[in-house]
Design an enzyme around this catalytic site. Structure first.
Site, PDB file in Angstrom:
ATOM      1  CG  ASP A   1      -0.366   0.022   2.523  1.00 32.79           C
ATOM      2  OD1 ASP A   1       0.881  -0.083   2.607  1.00 32.79           O
ATOM      3  OD2 ASP A   1      -1.098   0.136   3.522  1.00 32.79           O
ATOM      4  CB  SER A   2       4.594   1.703  -0.208  1.00 36.24           C
ATOM      5  OG  SER A   2       4.777   0.528  -0.971  1.00 36.24           O
TER       6      SER A   2
ATOM      7  CG  ASP B   1       0.345  -4.029   2.165  1.00 35.64           C
ATOM      8  OD1 ASP B   1       0.177  -4.767   3.150  1.00 35.64           O
ATOM      9  OD2 ASP B   1       1.112  -3.043   2.166  1.00 35.64           O
TER      10      ASP B   1
ATOM     11  CE  LYS C   1       3.154  -5.743   3.861  1.00 33.53           C
ATOM     12  NZ  LYS C   1       2.595  -4.689   4.751  1.00 33.53           N
TER      13      LYS C   1
ATOM     14  CD  GLU D   1       0.501  -1.480   8.117  1.00 34.03           C
ATOM     15  OE1 GLU D   1       0.111  -0.708   9.025  1.00 34.03           O
ATOM     16  OE2 GLU D   1       0.976  -1.061   7.046  1.00 34.03           O
TER      17      GLU D   1
ATOM     18  CD  GLU E   1       7.781  -0.072   7.587  1.00 31.56           C
ATOM     19  OE1 GLU E   1       6.850  -0.812   7.211  1.00 31.56           O
ATOM     20  OE2 GLU E   1       7.921   1.108   7.202  1.00 31.56           O
TER      21      GLU E   1
END
Ligand code: KIV
Length: 285
Positions: A44-45, A83, A113, A115, A182
């Site tokens: 999602d960057s 993501d 993925k 978070e 991270e």
């Protein structure tokens, strides 16, 4: 044969370091795939390096699906991880399962993925039970940037470090096939990596992780707003791009482009007939 989550887990067992990189479109996915990368993250960057948002928070499921489909068309061998964007999995487990399912069913990705540590473990467990491989992501979790108060290194105090260890263990127990660390101090990443059976993939987490992930636009010099400390520039494509563009503009202005090489010919007889015909091309009555 496409890389599977078992191949990724085996790489840790065999002591092989794992390289992962982000990609967001067909041509770059094809290039990184052909270079031999085993894992591609459609991160999602995307929000920052492709869509120009200030953070990843604005990225939607539809944005992600659009780009995952493009990456899947370009990547033939790598495991492609989708993501999960902000608020696609946090509100409740049913929504998380539905959205994770869309990443595989509509997008074609091989895994998702998300978070979060201990508090997301039950969600991870339920998604995995549905047959959807999950990669965890702990430490600096950019979707919580407003809660964290900025992009800061995580796990520096005893309490925070112990919490990160618990987070990693909870995700492994929930069935995550690997975990992104991270912005975590290198010695803590080493400890976590040693304690887990599944591979850790670091970004700003030092050299002791089982693998590393980089944001493609950072490492290739295509995102020039800032360079995160954890990023290494392997190329300066932004500079190459701008120099090429400046040359193109100049050649168009000078008349040096296009030449005969980039132009098309036509039958001389047709041309002769056209140029010998004095009639105007357009008549009004
Ligand atoms: O979105 C992303 O690119 C990521 C990596 C930084 C791990 O989550």
């Amino acid at each position: 044969m496409r890389v599977s989550i078992n191949d990724i887990r085996d790489m840790k067992r065999k002591g092989q370091r794992i390289a992962m990189v982000t990609a967001y479109d067909y041509p770059t996915a094809k290039l990184v795939d052909e270079a031999g990368i085993p894992m591609i993250l459609v991160g999602d960057s995307l929000g920052q390096v492709v869509l120009g948002y200030e953070s990843t928070v604005r990225v939607t499921m539809e944005d992600m699906l659009h780009h995952i489909k493009a990456v899947m068309r370009g990547a033939q061998h790598a495991l492609v991880i989708a993501d999960m964007p902000f608020m696609s999995y946090q509100a409740d487990v049913a929504t998380a399962i539905r959205n994770a399912g869309r990443m595989l069913q509509e997008g074609g990705a091989g895994a998702v993925k998300l978070e979060g540590g201990e508090h997301m473990a039950e969600t991870v467990r339920r998604i995995v039970e549905c047959g959807i491989p999950v990669q965890g992501h702990i430490g600096l979790t950019p979707q919580s940037v407003y809660q964290l108060g900025g992009y800061k290194v995580q796990g520096r105090t005893l309490k925070a470090a112990a919490k990160l260890i618990r987070d990693a263990q909870a995700l492994e127990e929930a069935g995550a096939f690997s975990i992104v660390l991270e912005s975590v101090p290198a010695p803590l990443s080493r400890l976590i990596t040693q304690r887990l059976g599944v591979p850790t993939i670091g970004i700003g987490a030092g050299p002791h992780c089982d693998g590393q992930v980089q944001v493609l636009h950072d490492m290739m010099g295509m995102f020039t707003d800032f360079v995160p400390k954890h990023a290494k520039r392997y190329a300066t494509l932004g500079d190459i791009f701008k120099a090429a563009m400046a040359q193109y503009i100049k050649e168009v202005q000078d008349g040096a482009f296009p030449t005969a090489k980039e132009s098309f010919t036509m039958d001389e007889a047709v041309l002769a007939e056209l140029t010998s015909d004095p009639r105007p091309r357009v008549t009004t009555d």
